[in-house]
Motif scaffolding. Structure first.
Motif, PDB file in Angstrom:
ATOM      1  N   GLU A  49       0.692  -1.134   0.079  1.00  0.00           N
ATOM      2  CA  GLU A  49      -0.217  -0.047  -0.060  1.00  0.00           C
ATOM      3  C   GLU A  49       0.850   1.202  -0.074  1.00  0.00           C
ATOM      4  OE1 GLU A  49      -2.119  -0.813   3.710  1.00  0.00           O
ATOM      5  OE2 GLU A  49      -3.840  -1.607   2.465  1.00  0.00           O
ATOM      6  N   THR A  50       2.048   1.371   0.655  1.00  0.00           N
ATOM      7  CA  THR A  50       2.920   2.277   0.879  1.00  0.00           C
ATOM      8  C   THR A  50       3.547   2.567  -0.580  1.00  0.00           C
ATOM      9  OG1 THR A  50       3.435   1.697   3.169  1.00  0.00           O
ATOM     10  CG2 THR A  50       4.917   3.325   2.009  1.00  0.00           C
ATOM     11  N   SER A  51       4.019   1.544  -1.113  1.00  0.00           N
ATOM     12  CA  SER A  51       4.544   1.720  -2.695  1.00  0.00           C
ATOM     13  C   SER A  51       3.509   2.048  -3.486  1.00  0.00           C
ATOM     14  CB  SER A  51       5.107   0.165  -2.924  1.00  0.00           C
ATOM     15  OG  SER A  51       5.957  -0.314  -2.290  1.00  0.00           O
ATOM     16  N   ALA A  52       2.341   1.690  -3.601  1.00  0.00           N
ATOM     17  CA  ALA A  52       1.074   2.171  -4.327  1.00  0.00           C
ATOM     18  C   ALA A  52       0.784   3.730  -4.112  1.00  0.00           C
ATOM     19  CB  ALA A  52      -0.068   1.546  -3.967  1.00  0.00           C
ATOM     20  N   ILE A  53       1.206   4.121  -2.866  1.00  0.00           N
ATOM     21  CA  ILE A  53       0.734   5.615  -2.734  1.00  0.00           C
ATOM     22  C   ILE A  53       2.202   6.365  -3.229  1.00  0.00           C
ATOM     23  CG2 ILE A  53       0.577   7.372  -0.893  1.00  0.00           C
ATOM     24  CD1 ILE A  53      -1.095   5.155   0.895  1.00  0.00           C
ATOM     25  N   LEU A  54       3.319   5.973  -2.787  1.00  0.00           N
ATOM     26  CA  LEU A  54       4.399   6.812  -3.246  1.00  0.00           C
ATOM     27  C   LEU A  54       4.810   6.786  -4.721  1.00  0.00           C
ATOM     28  CD1 LEU A  54       6.687   5.856   0.032  1.00  0.00           C
ATOM     29  CD2 LEU A  54       5.467   8.000  -0.308  1.00  0.00           C
TER      30      LEU A  54
ATOM     31  N   LEU B 127       4.144  13.027   2.454  1.00  0.00           N
ATOM     32  CA  LEU B 127       4.367  11.760   2.637  1.00  0.00           C
ATOM     33  C   LEU B 127       5.865  11.035   2.467  1.00  0.00           C
ATOM     34  CD1 LEU B 127       1.112  10.479   0.829  1.00  0.00           C
ATOM     35  CD2 LEU B 127       1.751  10.330   3.360  1.00  0.00           C
ATOM     36  N   ASP B 128       6.541  11.738   1.492  1.00  0.00           N
ATOM     37  CA  ASP B 128       7.685  11.412   1.179  1.00  0.00           C
ATOM     38  C   ASP B 128       8.586  11.846   2.361  1.00  0.00           C
ATOM     39  OD1 ASP B 128       7.464  10.387  -1.397  1.00  0.00           O
ATOM     40  OD2 ASP B 128       7.875  12.099  -2.586  1.00  0.00           O
ATOM     41  N   ILE B 129       8.689  12.849   3.023  1.00  0.00           N
ATOM     42  CA  ILE B 129       9.450  13.420   4.186  1.00  0.00           C
ATOM     43  C   ILE B 129       9.025  12.362   5.276  1.00  0.00           C
ATOM     44  CG2 ILE B 129       9.760  15.029   5.860  1.00  0.00           C
ATOM     45  CD1 ILE B 129       9.527  17.188   3.561  1.00  0.00           C
ATOM     46  N   LEU B 130       7.754  12.338   5.497  1.00  0.00           N
ATOM     47  CA  LEU B 130       7.600  11.102   6.758  1.00  0.00           C
ATOM     48  C   LEU B 130       8.088   9.787   6.436  1.00  0.00           C
ATOM     49  CD1 LEU B 130       3.824  12.425   7.434  1.00  0.00           C
ATOM     50  CD2 LEU B 130       5.943  12.877   8.776  1.00  0.00           C
ATOM     51  N   TYR B 131       7.921   9.393   5.338  1.00  0.00           N
ATOM     52  CA  TYR B 131       8.433   8.004   5.183  1.00  0.00           C
ATOM     53  C   TYR B 131       9.748   7.798   4.975  1.00  0.00           C
ATOM     54  CZ  TYR B 131       8.649   3.546   2.748  1.00  0.00           C
ATOM     55  OH  TYR B 131       9.038   2.048   2.509  1.00  0.00           O
ATOM     56  N   SER B 132      10.654   8.792   4.234  1.00  0.00           N
ATOM     57  CA  SER B 132      11.957   8.717   4.265  1.00  0.00           C
ATOM     58  C   SER B 132      12.820   9.016   5.518  1.00  0.00           C
ATOM     59  CB  SER B 132      12.463   9.489   3.043  1.00  0.00           C
ATOM     60  OG  SER B 132      12.229  10.770   3.129  1.00  0.00           O
ATOM     61  N   THR B 133      12.164   9.950   6.256  1.00  0.00           N
ATOM     62  CA  THR B 133      12.856  10.133   7.462  1.00  0.00           C
ATOM     63  C   THR B 133      12.615   9.798   8.557  1.00  0.00           C
ATOM     64  OG1 THR B 133      11.604  12.214   7.961  1.00  0.00           O
ATOM     65  CG2 THR B 133      13.316  12.649   6.510  1.00  0.00           C
TER      66      THR B 133
ATOM     67  N   ASP C 138       1.058  20.450 -11.656  1.00  0.00           N
ATOM     68  CA  ASP C 138       0.674  21.625 -11.597  1.00  0.00           C
ATOM     69  C   ASP C 138      -0.700  22.022 -10.398  1.00  0.00           C
ATOM     70  OD1 ASP C 138      -1.423  20.152 -12.716  1.00  0.00           O
ATOM     71  OD2 ASP C 138      -2.022  21.600 -14.463  1.00  0.00           O
ATOM     72  N   ASP C 139      -0.591  20.736  -9.524  1.00  0.00           N
ATOM     73  CA  ASP C 139      -1.983  20.807  -8.462  1.00  0.00           C
ATOM     74  C   ASP C 139      -0.911  21.100  -7.444  1.00  0.00           C
ATOM     75  OD1 ASP C 139      -3.643  20.527  -6.748  1.00  0.00           O
ATOM     76  OD2 ASP C 139      -4.347  18.751  -7.249  1.00  0.00           O
ATOM     77  N   PHE C 140      -1.018  22.219  -6.902  1.00  0.00           N
ATOM     78  CA  PHE C 140      -0.308  22.688  -5.561  1.00  0.00           C
ATOM     79  C   PHE C 140      -0.653  21.418  -4.392  1.00  0.00           C
ATOM     80  CE2 PHE C 140       0.254  24.588  -1.405  1.00  0.00           C
ATOM     81  CZ  PHE C 140       1.778  24.801  -1.278  1.00  0.00           C
ATOM     82  N   ALA C 141      -1.652  21.311  -3.970  1.00  0.00           N
ATOM     83  CA  ALA C 141      -2.065  20.604  -2.807  1.00  0.00           C
ATOM     84  C   ALA C 141      -1.554  19.288  -3.185  1.00  0.00           C
ATOM     85  CB  ALA C 141      -3.354  20.674  -2.887  1.00  0.00           C
ATOM     86  N   ALA C 142      -1.544  18.558  -4.366  1.00  0.00           N
ATOM     87  CA  ALA C 142      -1.217  17.138  -4.612  1.00  0.00           C
ATOM     88  C   ALA C 142       0.415  17.310  -4.296  1.00  0.00           C
ATOM     89  CB  ALA C 142      -1.529  16.802  -5.982  1.00  0.00           C
ATOM     90  N   VAL C 143       1.067  17.976  -4.844  1.00  0.00           N
ATOM     91  CA  VAL C 143       2.534  18.358  -4.724  1.00  0.00           C
ATOM     92  C   VAL C 143       2.862  18.284  -3.154  1.00  0.00           C
ATOM     93  CG1 VAL C 143       4.759  19.499  -5.197  1.00  0.00           C
ATOM     94  CG2 VAL C 143       2.858  19.120  -7.220  1.00  0.00           C
ATOM     95  N   ARG C 144       2.413  19.111  -2.630  1.00  0.00           N
ATOM     96  CA  ARG C 144       2.482  19.382  -1.281  1.00  0.00           C
ATOM     97  C   ARG C 144       2.410  18.104  -0.454  1.00  0.00           C
ATOM     98  NH1 ARG C 144      -2.029  22.253   1.420  1.00  0.00           N
ATOM     99  NH2 ARG C 144      -2.714  20.074   0.894  1.00  0.00           N
ATOM    100  N   ASP C 145       1.077  17.399  -0.614  1.00  0.00           N
ATOM    101  CA  ASP C 145       0.874  16.311   0.061  1.00  0.00           C
ATOM    102  C   ASP C 145       1.850  15.156  -0.337  1.00  0.00           C
ATOM    103  OD1 ASP C 145      -1.441  17.629   0.962  1.00  0.00           O
ATOM    104  OD2 ASP C 145      -2.969  16.556  -0.264  1.00  0.00           O
ATOM    105  N   ARG C 146       2.123  15.150  -1.411  1.00  0.00           N
ATOM    106  CA  ARG C 146       3.292  13.782  -1.855  1.00  0.00           C
ATOM    107  C   ARG C 146       4.656  14.465  -1.210  1.00  0.00           C
ATOM    108  NH1 ARG C 146       4.804  10.536  -5.963  1.00  0.00           N
ATOM    109  NH2 ARG C 146       2.489  10.095  -5.764  1.00  0.00           N
ATOM    110  N   LEU C 147       5.115  15.498  -1.072  1.00  0.00           N
ATOM    111  CA  LEU C 147       6.142  15.861  -0.471  1.00  0.00           C
ATOM    112  C   LEU C 147       6.023  15.473   1.144  1.00  0.00           C
ATOM    113  CD1 LEU C 147       8.967  17.312  -0.341  1.00  0.00           C
ATOM    114  CD2 LEU C 147       7.732  19.282   0.121  1.00  0.00           C
TER     115      LEU C 147
END
Length: 170
Positions: free
Chosen positions: A116-121, A139-145, A128-137
């Protein structure tokens, strides 16, 4: 002014409790008084209350479906009220001091499965969607750090060094 109102005034004006806390104490103490007096709050005589009376109320709360956490909050209000009465010299024994409460159950954390984590990431996002880019960032920060949500929320611009690719986590 009855004893409950004197206590509420004391915690509000002298101890500086927040309005929300005072309102919660008011609701809990009035509920207790309604139970103890059969609905006539003005007839409550706190000095006549016994440990057995309080135990019956706790049993009533438990029997009516109140959660252990709710019961604990209500009993905390009662304990504070009776400590106040003891300090004021209105009572000689605190009937609420011996109340033993069930510990609230702790909920186990929900784990996300690796697939599930892989599918999300790995999902594509519109850049061009600020909210989508922010939300992905986020998730990436939480998961990788492995940082906590509160640490990420507390992150300031000064804590981010984009040149070195570093975050200062406090």
């Amino acid at each position: 002014m009855n004893k409950i109102e004197q206590f509420l005034s004391h915690i509000s004006l002298e101890l500086g409790y927040s309005a929300l806390t005072v309102d919660a104490y008011r609701r809990d103490l009035h509920q207790w008084a309604d139970y103890a007096t059969g609905g006539s709050l003005e007839t409550l005589v706190p000095e006549d209350v016994t440990f057995s009376d309080l135990r019956l109320w706790v049993a009533h709360l438990a029997g009516s479906g109140s959660s252990p956490r709710t019961i604990k909050r209500k009993v905390s209000a009662l304990r504070a009220f009776y400590r106040y009465l003891l300090r004021q010299g209105d009572i000689s024994v605190n009937p609420a001091s011996r109340l033993v409460l069930p510990k609230p159950s702790k909920t186990l954390p929900v784990n996300v499965r690796p697939e599930e984590t892989s599918a999300i990431l790995d999902a594509d996002i519109p850049h061009d969607d600020f909210a989508a880019v922010r939300d992905r960032l986020i998730l990436d920060i939480l998961y990788s750090t492995g940082m906590r949500c509160s640490e990420l929320i507390g992150l300031r611009d000064a804590d981010v060094d984009t040149v070195k690719g570093e975050l200062k986590v406090l």
